[in-house]
Design an enzyme around this catalytic site. Sequence first.
Site, PDB file in Angstrom:
ATOM      1  N   HIS A 244      48.041 -24.767 -24.841  1.00 32.18           N
ATOM      2  CA  HIS A 244      46.825 -25.954 -24.929  1.00 32.18           C
ATOM      3  C   HIS A 244      47.293 -27.176 -24.645  1.00 32.18           C
ATOM      4  O   HIS A 244      47.011 -28.292 -25.294  1.00 32.18           O
ATOM      5  CB  HIS A 244      46.202 -25.699 -26.550  1.00 32.18           C
ATOM      6  N   ASP A 261      43.277 -24.617 -16.656  1.00 32.16           N
ATOM      7  CA  ASP A 261      42.462 -23.817 -17.416  1.00 32.16           C
ATOM      8  C   ASP A 261      41.124 -24.849 -17.722  1.00 32.16           C
ATOM      9  O   ASP A 261      41.352 -25.854 -18.555  1.00 32.16           O
ATOM     10  CB  ASP A 261      43.009 -23.393 -18.744  1.00 32.16           C
ATOM     11  N   HIS A 376      49.229 -14.565 -26.754  1.00 28.36           N
ATOM     12  CA  HIS A 376      47.894 -14.794 -27.250  1.00 28.36           C
ATOM     13  C   HIS A 376      46.922 -13.561 -26.695  1.00 28.36           C
ATOM     14  O   HIS A 376      47.496 -12.678 -26.095  1.00 28.36           O
ATOM     15  CB  HIS A 376      47.152 -16.039 -26.477  1.00 28.36           C
ATOM     16  N   HIS A 380      38.224 -13.194 -25.259  1.00 32.75           N
ATOM     17  CA  HIS A 380      37.412 -13.867 -26.408  1.00 32.75           C
ATOM     18  C   HIS A 380      35.778 -13.739 -25.816  1.00 32.75           C
ATOM     19  O   HIS A 380      35.468 -13.837 -24.653  1.00 32.75           O
ATOM     20  CB  HIS A 380      37.487 -15.157 -26.786  1.00 32.75           C
ATOM     21  N   HIS A 387      34.795 -20.247 -27.386  1.00 30.54           N
ATOM     22  CA  HIS A 387      35.256 -18.966 -28.095  1.00 30.54           C
ATOM     23  C   HIS A 387      33.857 -18.555 -28.819  1.00 30.54           C
ATOM     24  O   HIS A 387      33.604 -19.096 -29.850  1.00 30.54           O
ATOM     25  CB  HIS A 387      36.316 -19.371 -29.066  1.00 30.54           C
ATOM     26  N   GLU A 413      42.120 -12.817 -19.793  1.00 24.77           N
ATOM     27  CA  GLU A 413      43.054 -13.997 -19.460  1.00 24.77           C
ATOM     28  C   GLU A 413      44.445 -13.351 -19.900  1.00 24.77           C
ATOM     29  O   GLU A 413      44.909 -14.275 -20.766  1.00 24.77           O
ATOM     30  CB  GLU A 413      42.365 -15.272 -19.841  1.00 24.77           C
ATOM     31  N   ARG A 435      48.504 -17.841 -16.132  1.00 23.39           N
ATOM     32  CA  ARG A 435      47.431 -17.269 -16.752  1.00 23.39           C
ATOM     33  C   ARG A 435      46.205 -17.272 -15.690  1.00 23.39           C
ATOM     34  O   ARG A 435      46.083 -18.255 -15.016  1.00 23.39           O
ATOM     35  CB  ARG A 435      47.026 -18.115 -17.987  1.00 23.39           C
ATOM     36  N   GLU A 437      42.264 -16.234 -15.409  1.00 26.95           N
ATOM     37  CA  GLU A 437      41.161 -16.068 -16.602  1.00 26.95           C
ATOM     38  C   GLU A 437      39.730 -15.945 -15.638  1.00 26.95           C
ATOM     39  O   GLU A 437      39.447 -16.845 -14.987  1.00 26.95           O
ATOM     40  CB  GLU A 437      41.139 -17.243 -17.558  1.00 26.95           C
TER      41      GLU A 437
HETATM   42 MN   LIG Z   1      39.373 -18.606 -22.496  1.00 28.45          MN
END
Ligand SMILES: [Mn+2]
Length: 482
Positions: A244, A261, A376, A380, A387, A413, A435, A437
Site C-alpha cells: 500500500h 494501482d 494477499h 474482493h 473493498h 489481482e 500486480r 488487477e
Molecule cells: Mn483491489
Amino acid sequence: MDKKHMVSSLSGPRMNAVLYAARLTDFAFRMKPNSVAIIVANPERTRSNDTEFEFRQSSDLLYLTGFPEPEAALMVSKIGNKLTASLFVRPKDRAREIWTGIRHGVEGAKKSFVCDKAFTVDQFAREVASAIAKAETVYYKFGNCEHFDTQFDKVWKAEQRTLENPETIVHEMRLFKSERELDIMRHAGKIAAAAHSEAMRLCTPESTEYQLEAIIESVFRFNGSDFTAYNSIVAGGNNAVILHYTTNNDPLKDGDLMLIDAGCEYQGYASDITRGFPVNGKFTDAQRTIYQLVLDAQLEAIKVGVEGKTLSDVHEAASRVLRRGLFNLGIISKDVSTVAGERKALKAHMKAVVAAKKKDAKAPVEPVTLRSFFMHGTSHWLGLDVHDVGTGGTRDPRGKKRKLAPGMVFTVEPGLYFDKNDKRVPKQFRGIGVRIEDDVAVIPGGQEILSAGAPKEIDDIERLMAEGRNLRLSGQRFQSIH
Ligand SMILES: [Mn+2]
C-alpha cells in the site's frame, strides 16, 4: 490529452428516483414486521484547522437515498402494513450556504429525494423516539457517527427494544448489482482504464511517481468522476513491493518497472485497476518472465470466476499457476509447489514455532513458499466501497461459501513481490513487484471485464508506450510547468 481517453461525463449513467424507490421498498420488505431502521451519514472530518476533508457520504445512506450531505439520516418504519421513509437533513441556512454551498433543506429533500417525510436534523431524537415506541425491533449500527450514536443511545435505552444491525440487510442487497449499477460501474471502469492507458503513454524515464499520479487523477476528474476510490498507489522500481505504497514522491529510474494501482469513483461506485509497465517502454527479460507469470495466473483466475464458483476457487486458480511458475524458476522447492505440499510445510512450520516458543528458543525460519512473495488475497467485492461489503464476507448468511452469481462484481489481482534485498530469489528478479488487477462482473451465462480498456498484454503495453514516445517526439506532451 488524447481524445480517445476522454469518456464524456454528460453521457454517464446515473441513478434516478424510480430506482431509489425500488431500493427502499426492497429494504423495507426485508425488515422484520413492526420494526424501525435508522441509517446515518458519515461525519465531516477535519483535515487542518478549519478545513475539512472532502465529504463522502456513508455508502449505506448513499445506496438507499443518494442524499449527499453530512448531518443526515434515513429512518424507515414498517408498522403493520404502513411503510414510512423519513429523511433528516440540515436546515436551510443562508449565511452558511454562502460559505459552503447550497443545502437541500427539508423542502429540497422532499422534492429531489425519495421519502415520505423530511425533517430538520434537530428533530432526529424526537422522531426516532416516537417511531421506536410503536416498534418491536430497531435496526441501528453504532460506530458510524458519534453525534447520532449519542442521540440514538439515549432514546433506545429508554425504550429497550431488540437491536438489530441494518447492515445485514443493506449489505446483502449491495452485493448484487442491478443493471443500472453495472452501467455505472462499466463507466467507472472505462474512466479508470483510460487513466492507466494515459499514464503508460506519457511515462518516460524522466517522469516521477507524482507526475504519473497527476496524470491518472486528472483523467479521473476530467471525465467527471467525483473522487479517487482510494489513495492511488504509484510505485516505481522497488517501491512496488510495498503493497500500500502511497507516498508517490520518488523519481523513476530507467530500467525499472512501474506499478500503478488506482481507481476512480463515479456516481459513488469504485473502479480498482492495477497495471505494471516498464518505465522506458521495454520489458527486460527478467521483468518479462515475472510479469508474464502473474498475467498467466490472472487470466487463469478470471476464467474460473464464473457463476457457481467461489472467490476461493479464483484464488486457488491464481495460486496454482504462480506455484508452478515459481518452482520452474527455482524460487520454491518441489515439495511446496502444490497446495497440499504447501499446506503441509506451513503446518509443520507452525508446530515448530509453537515448540520453539515453549522452549524459549529462537523461532524457526518460515519455509519459502508462494506466500513469501504473494501475501494477499486474489479478490474482493467491488461496489460503493472499493473493498465492498457483502453479508458475511465470502460466506453467505447461512455460513456457506458464497457462490458467484449474476450481479456480483469482484476484483482479480494476483501479484508477486521480490524485494531488492531478498536473498531467497535469484538476483535478476530482485526489485521487481508485479500486480495485475481487473474488475469482473458476473452476468447471466458469463462474465464481463469492466476494466478491459487498460492494456495488460506485454505487446500491447510496449506498443502503446512506443506510440506515446512518437507523439512526444513530435512535440505533444502533458502540460508541465517545468
Ligand atoms: Mn483491489
